[in-house]
Design an enzyme around this catalytic site. Structure first.
Site, PDB file in Angstrom:
ATOM      1  N   SER A  40       0.843  -1.193   0.000  1.00  0.00           N
ATOM      2  CA  SER A  40       0.000   0.000   0.000  1.00  0.00           C
ATOM      3  C   SER A  40       0.878   1.243   0.000  1.00  0.00           C
ATOM      4  CB  SER A  40      -0.887   0.018   1.247  1.00  0.00           C
ATOM      5  OG  SER A  40      -1.507   1.281   1.378  1.00  0.00           O
ATOM      6  N   TYR A  52      -0.795  -0.133  10.781  1.00  0.00           N
ATOM      7  CA  TYR A  52      -1.081  -0.427   9.374  1.00  0.00           C
ATOM      8  C   TYR A  52       0.096   0.027   8.513  1.00  0.00           C
ATOM      9  CZ  TYR A  52      -3.600  -0.847   4.942  1.00  0.00           C
ATOM     10  OH  TYR A  52      -3.975  -1.204   3.680  1.00  0.00           O
TER      11      TYR A  52
END
Lengths: 271, 467
Positions: free
Chosen positions: A163, A176
């Protein structure tokens, strides 16, 4: 004789509607985290590209439905219900999958969870641990034996969905960021190990995507893309044997700026 | 837990046109075989035995399963120069064997076009040679063999003892058991040389008539077929007929039987290393270039002549240019061999050759032989002829080629012909049922159930033609 093993056989593969024969083989791919969003779109797109598929996800009902859909459209998809954090199950399951597919040409790690703590002053270790276990350790647990296989066979392709969130540690969701930064670095290291053995490792860094996960985002979501668009992009990058791609491509430039923003400024930002 | 991931290997067929990846297990002794069967059963993996991997198709490919590499089981355990009986392990190559027996005045009863094949592989595919009419298949020269079944049991078979297994394991493509030891009767020779007669044939009718008429008079007979001309010249080529020298005919027998005399030269004209030759062939391996090569070969074959040639040079033509199959380029090659009765062969092959020319997919090598039937369960032989056609595989013409081979299958079946599982890669289960017949398949399946109740032995070939 040995040198020839490194030659990438650019074989044209048969479309899903024609049964495979020795001269017209099918490629085989394994998708981890296939039931929703990007994983499901990748499954549909790879199937229409002529791949036989092993699909892995936790939710058996969704997985079965997706396989039914693909198989009624002339594809060849096999469901395997499995939680990627059940690390001990992996070697036996991988053996079974490779045996049932008759080989393995590509593995795509799409499985990912995003559980933000819910604010800049909130902390939640349980959520953090889950993210690391699914997004990072799950990837290592699956890609370790797969990398071993591909290195030995001197062919294969690994795709990891990381990501843009892994490019910089930000205030909103530290774990995250850490899980995706870890995954990006892990994939890079695998690439450095495996390229010399004829194996391609592709790191995909999506920005915002219109999936379930988007609901976790607190603020605005610029340049959000459809997962089907992302899937097409990824398959094109696989064919070109690329190393790292951003989708949408504009994120490469955005992240370039963000990565080079000095810390004394970054510390004062609230994004 | 047993972790085989680091042994995952991409295996190919001889022509480099088919690939499959599986876990490689090196086998040195029968105990290793037993252990591998146990592991496979526990993990639910399929097993195939592989020697040097020289089958033209997927006989030793097993995608996603275990591939047992038998090249390590390569001891010649007994050799009796008085009787010509040799006993050896299954991974022994024909090269090892002839080099051991030839100086004593013996030769292998049946050989393949390359000497690099293993005896186990030759038995599993029940190979034939240029002497098929006279000598039959290799299985007819086996005195006894021992095989390990997937249950772990060792069975010893002769044409009398366990005869059903004898006639099914030979030519059984490794799907019932794996040979561990083979006892073979070899053939007496009185010279290291053969007398070879070469003569041209002008068309397909003349070609087959020559094979039919002359095969009984020679030890070996083989035809080269120029696959490019059409019309009246279709099927033209050259016949090579050879016979062994009788006792006393070769005054230098002691010398010609020595290995030094048999060695294939490794340089062309004494200069160019032949291992490099395939690079220079590559530019010619296309429709235009190869038509010219074939034309030149036919013109040079118009001269009838008789010459003497060493056994190794006559038999192992595929070894004459090392790695020649690489000259077919990245896509490699595939061979299609059909076996047809005397009566229908000419018409069927005329149809096939014309079809391939029309499709723009001419074969680059055509080889004809004369055959007779044999007693083995999955036999490919007929009272008639065979034609082997090599095709170049290219990425853009893959689908077209596959379609053409399926069309060939139809022509062959309509003409009452048979297939050889070591060659035709596109033949499917439906066509196999037609050619073998329900009764033969039922018999084979029954033996399969008895020898391999857990269905451990399975190759890509088996899954293709039997399921």
């Amino acid at each position: 004789m040995e040198a020839a093993l490194f030659v990438e056989k650019n074989v044209s593969f048969s479309p899903a509607s024609i049964p495979a024969t020795p001269l017209r083989p099918r490629r085989r791919a394994l998708i981890l985290g296939a039931s929703d969003g990007l994983g499901a779109e990748l499954a549909r797109a790879l199937s229409s590209d002529g791949y036989s598929l092993a699909l892995i996800a936790r939710n058996k009902e969704k997985l079965d439905a997706l396989c039914r859909e693909i198989n009624t459209n002339g594809g060849d998809a096999h469901p395997y219900a499995h939680n990627v954090t059940k690390y001990a199950e992996i070697p036996a399951l991988l053996l079974k999958i490779v045996a049932e597919l008759g080989g393995l040409d590509a593995a795509l790690y799409v499985a990912s969870v995003n559980l933000p703590p819910g604010g800049m002053d909130k902390y939640n270790f349980e959520n953090d641990r889950q993210m690391i276990e699914v997004n990072l350790i799950g990837a290592m647990a699956w890609l370790t034996p797969i990398a071993e296989m591909f290195q030995s066979a001197k062919s294969g392709q690994i795709v990891g969905i990381s990501s843009v969130a892994g490019d910089r540690g930000r205030v909103g969701n530290p774990a995250y960021n850490a899980s995706k930064a870890g995954l990006t670095t892990y994939l890079e290291a695998l690439r450095n190990r495996l390229t010399r053995h004829g194996v391609n490792v592709l790191t995909v860094k999506p920005g915002f995507m219109k999936t379930e996960m988007l609901k976790a985002a607190a603020g605005p979501t610029p340049f959000a893309i459809e997962p089907s668009f992302a899937a097409r992009h990824i398959i094109r990058a696989m064919k070109k044997r690329k190393q790292t791609i951003y989708i949408a491509p504009i994120w490469r430039w955005i992240m370039l700026i963000i990565q080079h923003t000095p810390s004394f400024i970054f510390r004062k930002l609230s994004f | 837990m047993f972790s085989p991931f680091h042994t995952f290997t991409t295996f190919e067929n001889f022509g480099h046109s088919l690939q499959a990846s599986s876990y490689r297990v090196a086998i040195q002794r029968p105990d290793d075989l037993y252990h591998a069967f146990q592991v496979a059963k526990k993990l639910g993996l399929k097993v195939v035995a592989r020697g040097t991997g020289l089958s033209y198709n997927d006989a030793s490919l097993n995608g996603g399963g275990l591939t047992l590499d038998l090249r390590g089981m390569n001891q010649i355990t007994a050799w009796d120069p008085a009787s010509g009986v040799v006993q050896c392990e299954a991974g022994v190559t024909l090269e090892q064997l002839w080099q051991r027996i030839e100086p004593d005045g013996w030769w292998l009863p049946v050989v393949s076009g390359t000497m690099k094949t293993t005896l186990g592989g030759c038995l599993a595919t029940n190979i034939h040679g240029k002497n098929n009419l006279q000598a039959g298949v290799i299985g007819e020269h086996v005195i006894e063999f021992t095989a390990m079944l997937p249950t772990g049991a060792l069975v010893t078979c002769t044409p009398k003892k366990n005869a059903d297994l004898f006639y099914a394991l030979i030519g059984g493509f490794g799907m019932l058991g794996i040979f561990t030891s083979v006892t073979l009767q070899t053939k007496r020779i009185y010279s290291g040389l053969l007398v070879v007669e070469a003569r041209p044939v002008r068309n397909l009718r003349e070609h087959l008539a020559d094979l039919l008429e002359n095969a009984p008079n020679y030890d070996y007979i083989v035809g080269w077929l120029d696959t490019f001309p059409s019309g009246q010249n279709l099927g033209r080529g050259q016949i090579h007929a050879a016979r062994n020298l009788a006792e006393g005919e070769d005054s230098r027998a002691q010398e010609t039987l020595q290995l030094a005399y048999q060695r294939l030269p490794d340089r062309l004209l004494g200069v160019m290393p032949k291992s490099l030759l395939h690079y220079f062939m590559q530019p010619f391996v296309n429709n235009l270039g190869w038509r010219a090569v074939n034309f030149a070969k036919y013109i040079s074959s118009l001269r009838r002549h008789t010459f003497k040639q060493s056994h190794a040079a006559f038999h192992f033509l595929l070894d004459y240019v090392p790695s020649w199959e690489r000259s077919f380029g990245r896509g490699g090659l595939i061979q299609y061999q059909s076996f047809l009765p005397q009566e229908t062969a000419e018409d069927a092959w005329r149809e096939m050759l014309r079809y391939s020319q029309r499709q723009g997919l001419p074969s680059y090598l055509g080889v004809t032989k004369r055959h007779r039937p044999d007693e083995f369960l999955l036999t490919h032989s007929v009272d008639g002829f065979s034609l082997a056609l090599d095709f170049k595989v290219t990425d853009i013409k893959r689908a077209k080629l596959a379609h053409m081979l399926q069309e060939f299958d139809r022509i062959v079946l309509n003409a009452g012909g048979r297939f050889y599982f070591a060659k035709n890669s596109e033949t499917n289960a439906e066509l196999t049922r037609v050619f073998l017949g329900a009764e033969t398949i039922a018999k084979f399946k029954k033996l399969k159930k008895r020898c391999d109740p857990n269905r451990i032995l399975e190759s890509d070939l088996y899954r293709r033609v039997f399921t």
